[in-house]
Design a protein around this motif. Structure first.
Motif, PDB file in Angstrom:
ATOM      1  N   SER A 106      87.648 -62.094 123.708  1.00 25.31           N
ATOM      2  CA  SER A 106      87.496 -63.338 124.324  1.00 25.31           C
ATOM      3  C   SER A 106      85.823 -63.797 124.446  1.00 25.31           C
ATOM      4  O   SER A 106      85.118 -62.726 124.938  1.00 25.31           O
ATOM      5  N   ASN A 107      85.572 -64.829 124.052  1.00 24.11           N
ATOM      6  CA  ASN A 107      84.298 -65.264 124.049  1.00 24.11           C
ATOM      7  C   ASN A 107      83.876 -65.365 125.533  1.00 24.11           C
ATOM      8  O   ASN A 107      82.669 -64.827 125.807  1.00 24.11           O
ATOM      9  N   HIS A 108      84.584 -65.668 126.412  1.00 22.13           N
ATOM     10  CA  HIS A 108      84.345 -65.716 127.860  1.00 22.13           C
ATOM     11  C   HIS A 108      83.751 -64.418 128.467  1.00 22.13           C
ATOM     12  O   HIS A 108      82.981 -64.115 128.987  1.00 22.13           O
ATOM     13  N   LEU A 109      84.762 -63.192 128.054  1.00 18.54           N
ATOM     14  CA  LEU A 109      84.467 -62.209 128.456  1.00 18.54           C
ATOM     15  C   LEU A 109      83.210 -61.477 127.812  1.00 18.54           C
ATOM     16  O   LEU A 109      82.512 -60.524 128.337  1.00 18.54           O
ATOM     17  N   ARG A 150      77.689 -59.357 128.771  1.00 16.43           N
ATOM     18  CA  ARG A 150      76.346 -59.727 128.407  1.00 16.43           C
ATOM     19  C   ARG A 150      75.667 -59.810 129.740  1.00 16.43           C
ATOM     20  O   ARG A 150      74.375 -59.456 130.096  1.00 16.43           O
ATOM     21  N   GLY A 151      76.214 -60.805 130.557  1.00 20.53           N
ATOM     22  CA  GLY A 151      75.504 -60.912 131.898  1.00 20.53           C
ATOM     23  C   GLY A 151      75.390 -59.883 132.752  1.00 20.53           C
ATOM     24  O   GLY A 151      74.463 -59.508 133.433  1.00 20.53           O
ATOM     25  N   HIS A 152      76.425 -59.152 132.798  1.00 22.42           N
ATOM     26  CA  HIS A 152      76.353 -57.842 133.565  1.00 22.42           C
ATOM     27  C   HIS A 152      75.472 -56.758 132.950  1.00 22.42           C
ATOM     28  O   HIS A 152      74.625 -56.278 133.896  1.00 22.42           O
ATOM     29  N   ARG A 153      75.423 -56.695 131.779  1.00 19.41           N
ATOM     30  CA  ARG A 153      74.604 -56.008 130.999  1.00 19.41           C
ATOM     31  C   ARG A 153      72.815 -56.393 131.489  1.00 19.41           C
ATOM     32  O   ARG A 153      72.128 -55.275 131.774  1.00 19.41           O
ATOM     33  N   ALA A 154      72.757 -57.780 131.339  1.00 21.60           N
ATOM     34  CA  ALA A 154      71.400 -57.986 131.821  1.00 21.60           C
ATOM     35  C   ALA A 154      71.037 -57.744 133.363  1.00 21.60           C
ATOM     36  O   ALA A 154      69.960 -57.440 133.425  1.00 21.60           O
ATOM     37  N   ARG A 172      77.956 -52.655 137.130  1.00 18.36           N
ATOM     38  CA  ARG A 172      78.556 -51.754 136.342  1.00 18.36           C
ATOM     39  C   ARG A 172      80.049 -51.568 136.610  1.00 18.36           C
ATOM     40  O   ARG A 172      80.646 -51.250 135.444  1.00 18.36           O
ATOM     41  N   GLN A 173      80.463 -51.827 137.719  1.00 24.10           N
ATOM     42  CA  GLN A 173      81.948 -51.715 137.979  1.00 24.10           C
ATOM     43  C   GLN A 173      82.624 -52.676 137.092  1.00 24.10           C
ATOM     44  O   GLN A 173      83.572 -52.498 136.522  1.00 24.10           O
ATOM     45  N   VAL A 174      82.296 -53.846 137.139  1.00 20.39           N
ATOM     46  CA  VAL A 174      82.820 -55.124 136.520  1.00 20.39           C
ATOM     47  C   VAL A 174      82.662 -54.841 134.993  1.00 20.39           C
ATOM     48  O   VAL A 174      83.802 -55.006 134.248  1.00 20.39           O
ATOM     49  N   THR A 186      79.111 -57.127 121.053  1.00 15.14           N
ATOM     50  CA  THR A 186      78.380 -57.709 121.918  1.00 15.14           C
ATOM     51  C   THR A 186      76.829 -57.494 121.997  1.00 15.14           C
ATOM     52  O   THR A 186      76.355 -58.102 122.098  1.00 15.14           O
ATOM     53  N   ARG A 187      76.749 -55.997 121.770  1.00 11.01           N
ATOM     54  CA  ARG A 187      75.485 -55.454 121.718  1.00 11.01           C
ATOM     55  C   ARG A 187      74.520 -55.865 120.331  1.00 11.01           C
ATOM     56  O   ARG A 187      73.435 -56.363 120.485  1.00 11.01           O
ATOM     57  N   SER A 188      75.301 -55.916 119.200  1.00 13.91           N
ATOM     58  CA  SER A 188      74.597 -55.984 118.142  1.00 13.91           C
ATOM     59  C   SER A 188      74.138 -57.801 118.139  1.00 13.91           C
ATOM     60  O   SER A 188      73.129 -58.136 117.641  1.00 13.91           O
TER      61      SER A 188
END
Length: 89
Positions: A2-5, A10-14, A30-32, A47-49
């Protein structure tokens, strides 16, 4: 995926990697992120690459802009030239 997920992940990793974010907020991220990854709806590697590729492009564009900025020091422009050379730009 899912593009949204993917965007949410990515937002939570940031947030986790941002030094200006509180430890409480990082814990929530981290939990989410863990819940999203466990759901299997987000391909972690893709998503990482894509983020890394986008990041490199943003870095190159920023350094190119720095070179054409008349208010930037010569030292800063030399550093930008070095980075662009390392990136093959």
């Amino acid at each position: 995926m899912s593009n949204h997920l993917g965007n949410v992940a990515r937002g939570h990793r940031a947030a986790i990697n941002n030094p200006n974010v509180s430890e409480e907020a990082k814990g929530h991220s981290r939990q989410v992120l863990s819940e999203i990854e466990k759901s299997g709806e987000v391909d972690d590697d893709s998503t990482r690459s894509s983020t890394a590729t986008g990041h490199e492009g943003n870095v190159a564009r920023g350094h190119k802009a720095n070179l054409s900025n008349p208010n930037t020091s010569e030292e800063s422009k030399e550093r930008s030239e070095q980075v662009l050379e390392e990136l093959g730009q």
